[in-house]
Design an enzyme around this catalytic site. Structure first.
Site, PDB file in Angstrom:
ATOM      1  N   HIS A 154      10.432  27.059  33.265  1.00  0.00           N
ATOM      2  CA  HIS A 154      10.723  27.420  31.864  1.00  0.00           C
ATOM      3  C   HIS A 154      11.289  26.240  31.079  1.00  0.00           C
ATOM      4  O   HIS A 154      11.304  26.282  29.854  1.00  0.00           O
ATOM      5  CB  HIS A 154      11.721  28.588  31.831  1.00  0.00           C
ATOM      6  N   ASP A 361      13.970  20.804  24.681  1.00  0.00           N
ATOM      7  CA  ASP A 361      13.918  22.241  24.983  1.00  0.00           C
ATOM      8  C   ASP A 361      12.555  22.608  25.549  1.00  0.00           C
ATOM      9  O   ASP A 361      11.527  22.166  25.018  1.00  0.00           O
ATOM     10  CB  ASP A 361      14.168  23.045  23.691  1.00  0.00           C
TER      11      ASP A 361
HETATM   12  P1  ADP Z   1      17.548  29.207  26.164  1.00  0.00           P
HETATM   13  O1  ADP Z   1      16.638  29.979  27.085  1.00  0.00           O
HETATM   14  O2  ADP Z   1      17.676  27.747  26.498  1.00  0.00           O
HETATM   15  O3  ADP Z   1      18.894  29.845  25.974  1.00  0.00           O
HETATM   16  P2  ADP Z   1      15.785  30.157  24.028  1.00  0.00           P
HETATM   17  O4  ADP Z   1      15.859  29.937  22.551  1.00  0.00           O
HETATM   18  O5  ADP Z   1      14.449  29.935  24.624  1.00  0.00           O
HETATM   19  O6  ADP Z   1      16.878  29.224  24.709  1.00  0.00           O
HETATM   20  O7  ADP Z   1      16.204  31.656  24.390  1.00  0.00           O
HETATM   21  C1  ADP Z   1      17.461  32.141  24.043  1.00  0.00           C
HETATM   22  C2  ADP Z   1      17.443  33.663  23.959  1.00  0.00           C
HETATM   23  O8  ADP Z   1      18.788  34.132  23.910  1.00  0.00           O
HETATM   24  C3  ADP Z   1      16.744  34.167  22.707  1.00  0.00           C
HETATM   25  O9  ADP Z   1      16.008  35.324  23.017  1.00  0.00           O
HETATM   26  C4  ADP Z   1      17.896  34.465  21.747  1.00  0.00           C
HETATM   27  O10 ADP Z   1      17.641  35.545  20.875  1.00  0.00           O
HETATM   28  C5  ADP Z   1      19.037  34.822  22.689  1.00  0.00           C
HETATM   29  N1  ADP Z   1      20.324  34.332  22.137  1.00  0.00           N
HETATM   30  C6  ADP Z   1      20.653  33.059  21.867  1.00  0.00           C
HETATM   31  N2  ADP Z   1      21.897  32.988  21.358  1.00  0.00           N
HETATM   32  C7  ADP Z   1      22.366  34.234  21.299  1.00  0.00           C
HETATM   33  C8  ADP Z   1      23.605  34.823  20.865  1.00  0.00           C
HETATM   34  N3  ADP Z   1      24.617  34.098  20.375  1.00  0.00           N
HETATM   35  N4  ADP Z   1      23.732  36.151  20.956  1.00  0.00           N
HETATM   36  C9  ADP Z   1      22.719  36.901  21.448  1.00  0.00           C
HETATM   37  N5  ADP Z   1      21.545  36.417  21.880  1.00  0.00           N
HETATM   38  C10 ADP Z   1      21.371  35.104  21.803  1.00  0.00           C
END
Ligand code: ADP
Length: 459
Positions: A154, A361
Site C-alpha cells: 500500500h 505517499d
Molecule cells: P494513510 O493510509 O497514510 O493514513 P490515506 O489518506 O490513504 O493515508 O488514508 C487515510 C484514511 O484515514 C482516510 O480514509 C481518511 O478518511 C482517514 N482519516 C485520516 N485522518 C483522519 C482523522 N483525523 N479522523 C478520521 N479519519 C481520518
C-alpha cells in the site's frame, strides 16, 4: 470449497458498524467467496503467551492475535514503523537500525505464518497486505504452502539506493519473490521494484512484469487502490450529516481550506502551515475571509519522530495564529484528534479547497474522498502533491510540489479564484477516474490477476 484468506497487520473490527473503505471492500469480497481474515487485534498482552481469538461474523472467519509487549516494541513500533515506514517514505535519516527489531520482525511474522498455515486448505487463495507483512509469503512457503499467494504494497516502493540502507535488505526484498503476484500502487513503484530485483537478486525478467526465480514464475502488477464512493454518498445523506451541514452553514463565515491526515511526517504538515503563511503574505486581502481547518489524527505516538512532529505542529499552528490572527479570526484551526469517519464527507463538502500535500505517499485516499464528497453543481478544488500516488490518476487536480511553499500558495490563490465552469469540468473528470477505479474494482483486478496467474502456472 476454496476460500479467500486475507492476512494483514490489522483486521477490520467485526463489531464496528462502519470501518474504512478498504476494510469494507475486503470484507464484502470475503463474504462473497466465504473467507477468512487473519491479523492483529490491536491489543498488547502483558505476558508471553498472546491470546488468539477466533470468531465468525457475517460468514467471515476472523482469526486475531494479540502482540506481546516485546513484539509490539520491536516488531510494530520497531521494524515496521521505525525502519520500513521511514525508508519506504524517503526518510532514511529517521530509520533506527536496531538488530532486535529485525529479530522480532522475523519471529512475529513466523508466528503469524504458523497460525495461518494451520488454517489454509488446498485451493485457498491467500492475499497478504502491506509493509508490515512483507516476509509472510516466504514463511508460508517454508512451511510447504503451495497455494496461490498475492501481496499488495500500500505504500511506495522506493528506489534501490534507499532500500540498500536497510541492513539485510536482500533477505527482505528477495522474500517478495515467494509470492505469485506482487501488486503496487503506481508504475513508478513497480519500476523501482524491478530495478532492485534485476540488480540485487538472481531473478530474471522473462516477460512483461514477469520474473523467474528458483524455478518459479512471479508476476508484478500496478493496481491503484480506490475508495468506496457509495459509502461517501450514503454518509452524506444521513440525518447526522444533514445536521452537521446545517451547523456549517450557520456558524462558518468565509472560505474553508481543509486538510485531513494522520499526524505523520510523510504528510507534509509543517510545510502546509508554511504555505498557508506564504498565501496570506501573497494575498493579505484574504485575511479574515479564508482559513485552514487541519484535522490530524494521532498516530504512532510511541515513535520518537512522531512525538517531535506533534510538538512542531503545536508550535507552528500556535505561532501562525499568534502572528496573523486576531480576536475574531484564526488562520488555522488545528484539530489533533480523530473525527467521526461519517462526518468527513460533510467537512470536505463545506471546504472550497482540499489541501492534500504529502511529501511522499503510496496513494492518499483523502484526495479521492475529498473529490467524491463535492457537490457536482458547486464543487471545491483539489490541490494535490505530485508525490502522492493519486497524482498519477488525478491529473485534473492542481498538482503542486509540497516542498515549494510559494507554488502551493499560488495554487491556493488559483483554487479560491477558480471560475465555477472550470471547477465543474475538473471535478467531472476527477470523478470519472474515481468511479471507474473504485475499491471494488481494485479488489477485483488484483484477485482476477492472481487467479489468472494460478491457471497460467498449472498450464
Ligand atoms: P494513510 O493510509 O497514510 O493514513 P490515506 O489518506 O490513504 O493515508 O488514508 C487515510 C484514511 O484515514 C482516510 O480514509 C481518511 O478518511 C482517514 N482519516 C485520516 N485522518 C483522519 C482523522 N483525523 N479522523 C478520521 N479519519 C481520518
Amino acid at each position: 470449497m476454496s476460500k479467500l484468506v486475507v492476512i494483514s497487520n490489522r483486521t477490520a473490527d467485526p463489531d464496528e458498524s462502519r470501518s474504512g473503505g478498504l476494510a469494507v471492500a475486503l470484507w464484502s469480497t470475503l463474504k462473497q467467496s466465504g473467507g477468512m481474515w487473519i491479523g492483529w487485534d490491536g491489543r498488547v498482552c502483558s505476558h508471553d503467551n498472546p491470546n488468539m481469538t477466533c470468531r465468525r461474523a457475517e460468514g467471515v472467519d476472523f482469526f486475531t492475535t494479540e502482540l506481546t509487549g516485546q513484539e509490539y516494541k520491536n516488531f510494530y513500533i520497531g521494524y515496521a514503523n521505525s525502519v520500513l515506514w521511514p525508508v519506504f517514505h524517503n526518510r532514511t535519516d529517521l530509520a533506527e537500525h536496531d538488530p532486535e527489531f529485525k529479530l522480532f520482525y522475523e519471529r512475529t511474522i513466523r508466528r503469524v505464518a504458523s497460525s495461518c498455515f494451520m488454517r489454509i486448505s488446498a485451493g485457498d487463495v491467500v492475499w497478504v497486505h502491506d509493509y508490515q507483512m512483507i516476509t509472510c509469503g516466504a514463511e508460508l512457503r517454508k512451511k510447504g504452502i503451495k497455494n496461490s499467494i498475492g501481496f499488495f504494497l500500500h505504500i511506495p516502493f522506493p528506489p534501490p539506493e534507499l532500500i540498500r540502507c536497510i541492513p539485510d535488505h536482500a533477505w527482505l526484498i528477495t522474500s517478495l519473490l515467494s509470492y505469485d503476484l506482487v501488486g503496487f500502487q503506481t508504475e513508478k513503484d513497480f519500476q523501482n521494484f524491478q530495478k532492485y530485483i534485476l540488480n540485487h537478486t538472481d531473478a530474471e525478467l522473462i516477460g512483461e512484469k514477469t520474473f523467474f526465480f528458483k524455478g518459479r514464475k512471479i508476476r508484478a502488477g500496478v493496481f491503484p487502490i480506490g475508495i468506496d464512493t457509495g459509502e461517501i454518498l450514503q454518509a452524506l445523506e444521513s440525518e447526522r450529516s444533514r445536521e452537521l451541514n446545517e451547523r456549517f452553514r450557520r456558524e462558518r463565515t468565509g472560505e474553508l481550506i481543509v486538510g485531513v491526515d494522520r499526524l505523520d511526517y510523510s504528510k507534509g504538515l509543517p510545510q502546509r502551515i508554511h504555505s498557508i503563511r506564504e498565501f496570506f503574505a501573497r494575498c493579505p486581502d484574504k485575511k479574515k475571509a479564508v482559513s485552514l481547518l487541519q484535522i490530524a489524527a494521532p498516530s504512532r505516538e510511541k515513535v520518537t519522530a512522531y512525538e517531535k512532529l506533534s510538538e512542531e505542529m503545536d508550535y507552528l499552528s500556535g505561532k501562525i495564529n499568534g502572528d496573523l490572527g486576531d480576536m475574531h479570526w484564526s488562520p488555522v484551526s488545528y484539530v489533533h484528534r480523530n473525527v467521526e469517519r461519517d462526518d468527513l464527507p460533510v467537512i470536505y463538502r463545506n471546504s472550497r479547497v482540499g489541501l492534500v500535500t504529502p511529501l511522499c505517499d503510496g496513494m492518499n485516499l483523502v484526495a479521492k474522498e475529498y473529490v467524491a464528497s463535492q457537490d457536482p453543481d458547486n464543487p471545491g478544488v483539489l490541490i494535490l502533491s505530485e508525490f502522492a500516488g493519486a497524482a498519477h490518476q488525478l491529473a485534473d487536480a492542481l498538482l503542486v510540489n509540497p516542498f515549494d511553499a510559494g507554488a502551493t500558495a499560488r495554487a491556493i490563490e488559483k483554487a479560491l479564484n477558480m471560475p465555477l465552469e472550470e471547477r465543474k469540468s475538473r471535478h467531472t473528470s476527477l470523478m470519472r477516474s474515481i468511479l471507474d477505479h473504485d475499491v471494488h474494482w481494485w479488489c477485483g483486478e488484483f484477485l482476477n490477476s492472481l487467479k489468472e496467474q494460478e491457471i497460467w502456472m498449472v498450464a
